[in-house]
Design a protein around this motif. Sequence first.
Motif, short mmCIF file in Angstrom:
data_model
loop_
_atom_site.label_atom_id
_atom_site.label_comp_id
_atom_site.label_asym_id
_atom_site.label_seq_id
_atom_site.Cartn_x
_atom_site.Cartn_y
_atom_site.Cartn_z
N ALA A 96 -5.19 2.64 15.76
CA ALA A 96 -4.76 3.29 14.52
C ALA A 96 -5.74 3.05 13.39
N ARG A 97 -6.36 1.88 13.38
CA ARG A 97 -7.28 1.52 12.30
C ARG A 97 -8.42 2.54 12.17
N ARG A 98 -9.03 2.87 13.30
CA ARG A 98 -10.18 3.76 13.30
C ARG A 98 -9.82 5.21 13.00
N VAL A 99 -8.55 5.52 13.04
CA VAL A 99 -8.09 6.86 12.72
C VAL A 99 -7.55 6.93 11.29
N VAL A 100 -6.73 5.95 10.90
CA VAL A 100 -6.10 5.99 9.59
C VAL A 100 -7.12 5.82 8.46
N LEU A 101 -8.06 4.92 8.61
CA LEU A 101 -9.04 4.69 7.54
C LEU A 101 -9.80 5.96 7.16
N ASP A 140 -3.98 10.66 -8.15
CA ASP A 140 -3.42 10.67 -6.80
C ASP A 140 -4.49 10.33 -5.77
N ALA A 141 -5.68 10.89 -5.96
CA ALA A 141 -6.79 10.61 -5.03
C ALA A 141 -7.13 9.12 -5.02
N VAL A 142 -7.14 8.52 -6.19
CA VAL A 142 -7.46 7.09 -6.28
C VAL A 142 -6.43 6.25 -5.54
N THR A 143 -5.15 6.64 -5.64
CA THR A 143 -4.11 5.82 -5.00
C THR A 143 -4.21 5.87 -3.47
N TYR A 144 -4.80 6.92 -2.90
CA TYR A 144 -5.01 6.94 -1.44
C TYR A 144 -6.00 5.87 -1.01
N LEU A 145 -6.84 5.43 -1.94
CA LEU A 145 -7.82 4.40 -1.59
C LEU A 145 -7.17 3.02 -1.49
N VAL A 146 -6.00 2.84 -2.11
CA VAL A 146 -5.35 1.53 -2.10
C VAL A 146 -4.98 1.09 -0.68
N PRO A 147 -4.21 1.90 0.10
CA PRO A 147 -3.93 1.47 1.48
C PRO A 147 -5.19 1.34 2.33
N LEU A 158 -7.43 8.50 5.45
CA LEU A 158 -7.11 8.18 4.05
C LEU A 158 -8.25 8.60 3.12
N LEU A 159 -9.49 8.38 3.55
CA LEU A 159 -10.63 8.77 2.72
C LEU A 159 -10.74 10.29 2.61
N ILE A 160 -10.50 10.99 3.72
CA ILE A 160 -10.55 12.46 3.70
C ILE A 160 -9.44 13.01 2.80
N GLU A 161 -8.24 12.44 2.93
CA GLU A 161 -7.12 12.87 2.09
C GLU A 161 -7.41 12.62 0.61
N ALA A 162 -8.02 11.50 0.31
CA ALA A 162 -8.39 11.20 -1.08
C ALA A 162 -9.38 12.23 -1.60
N ALA A 163 -10.38 12.57 -0.78
CA ALA A 163 -11.37 13.56 -1.20
C ALA A 163 -10.73 14.92 -1.42
N GLY A 164 -9.83 15.32 -0.52
CA GLY A 164 -9.18 16.61 -0.65
C GLY A 164 -8.27 16.68 -1.87
N THR A 165 -7.50 15.62 -2.10
CA THR A 165 -6.60 15.59 -3.25
C THR A 165 -7.38 15.64 -4.55
N GLY A 166 -8.47 14.87 -4.62
CA GLY A 166 -9.30 14.91 -5.82
C GLY A 166 -9.92 16.27 -6.03
N GLY A 195 0.81 -1.21 0.00
CA GLY A 195 0.00 0.00 0.00
C GLY A 195 0.84 1.26 0.00
N THR A 196 1.95 1.23 0.75
CA THR A 196 2.87 2.37 0.77
C THR A 196 3.41 2.66 -0.62
N LEU A 197 3.86 1.61 -1.31
CA LEU A 197 4.42 1.79 -2.66
C LEU A 197 3.40 2.36 -3.63
N LEU A 198 2.20 1.77 -3.66
CA LEU A 198 1.21 2.20 -4.65
C LEU A 198 0.69 3.60 -4.37
N SER A 199 0.49 3.93 -3.10
CA SER A 199 0.03 5.29 -2.79
C SER A 199 1.13 6.32 -3.05
N ALA A 200 2.40 5.91 -2.87
CA ALA A 200 3.51 6.82 -3.13
C ALA A 200 3.63 7.16 -4.62
N ILE A 201 3.24 6.25 -5.47
CA ILE A 201 3.24 6.56 -6.91
C ILE A 201 2.29 7.72 -7.18
#
Length: 425
Positions: free
Chosen positions: A75-80, A174-181, A83-91, A18-24
């Motif tokens: 961490a699960r309940r915070v990171v998930l 970029d927004a889509v790749t945040y969904l991978v992790p 990641l969705l908020i970051e994806a929305a913002g980046t998009g 997930g780190t690799l794919l989101s970093a792309i």
Amino acid sequence: MLRRALPRRPEARRILVGTLLSAIGRGLTLPFLFIYLTDVRGLSDPRAGLVIGWYGAVTLALSPLGGTLIDRFGARRVVLPCLLIEAAGTGALALVDSTASAFLVATVMAVGGSAIWSGQNTILASLTDAGERQRVYGLNFALLNLGIGIGGLTSGAIVDIARPATFQLIYLLDAVTYLVPALILLSLPGVGHRLVAAGATDGQASAGGYLTVLRDRPFRRLVIFGLVLTTCGYAQVEVGFTAFAIRVAEVSPRVVAWGLAANTMMIVLAQLLVLRHLEGRSRTGALAAVGGFFAAAWLVLGVAGLVGPEHALLAALAVVACAMIFGFGETMLSPVMPALTNALATDELRGRYNAMSSMIFGISGVIGPVTAGPLIGAADGKIWVALVVGGCLAASLLALSLRPMLTAAQDGRAPARTPDPTPVA
């Protein structure tokens, strides 16, 4: 060698994917935000700078809250959701058309990004034992840089200032790749729950908070080391390195781009070799060496400023060499800093320890760029070079002063035998 660096648990391996794919995706957009806001969306340079600075300030302000939430809910309940908020913002960056909308989107992205790094470090710590964490954190950093490099090469062939749609495309990708992790974490239902040390009650787990973390004398010394090193090191790359290379050494922007590419290549190629060399050796000694490498890198950049445009080829080679030496130092810092942080952390406060470690980069990221410009403008950049070299060497001394405060296991000089943390729903 790669197989040796991989974590034993398959869940941790999937997190690294997930780190690799989101970093792309991150690499697709990393070099272009300022250009996108100014040349494509029409914001003035000062306003675009304020937007980017606002993002950093909000991320920094929210980081302590992220650490608290990680310890309290897992961490699960915070990171998930982050990641969705970051994806929305980046998009949403693809739709920015004014200063107001840029600030709004930057705020959304900052909320999402405030706890992702510390949360993922906490998850990796929960999936690895003390003996393999250093290798795993180093591999995670190498994969991050590999992904950013791949993304940067890809977007360089796509974007065109005359065609705004090309920028919109990379932000949506970029927004889509945040969904991978996020999807990987969802596929691992047993990963990322709240960690409670053996025998601790819920009341004990929440007691103390950041005051307890700050009372940890070795960790406090590590934080001071990190602030000095990153202020004189990492925080100088974005503004100090570029400004000195172009304004003092008078190389072309293309040479700066070559230097950054060489930096990434050095990290990807050297990381596994460095990890092997670091095993069983003092972590504080490695951190002291990082300060030495960073100081050497800035001295080489200073040489580029001395030879200047009269010896353009030599100046260009010095700029690229500076970036490569700096990258080698990064391969030592990236595995050791988080490994030592988690060696000092307790399970009940692990999120806060990782959040404070992440905040080091946020604080220095504010100080470094603000001070670099005026210092480089004084005395042909000599004052800036002297200060950053001296600061890196001072950080080395701070690292060495930390060694007597640590056990041999915490310092990496003896095998650490600790049970895997027990997840508590």
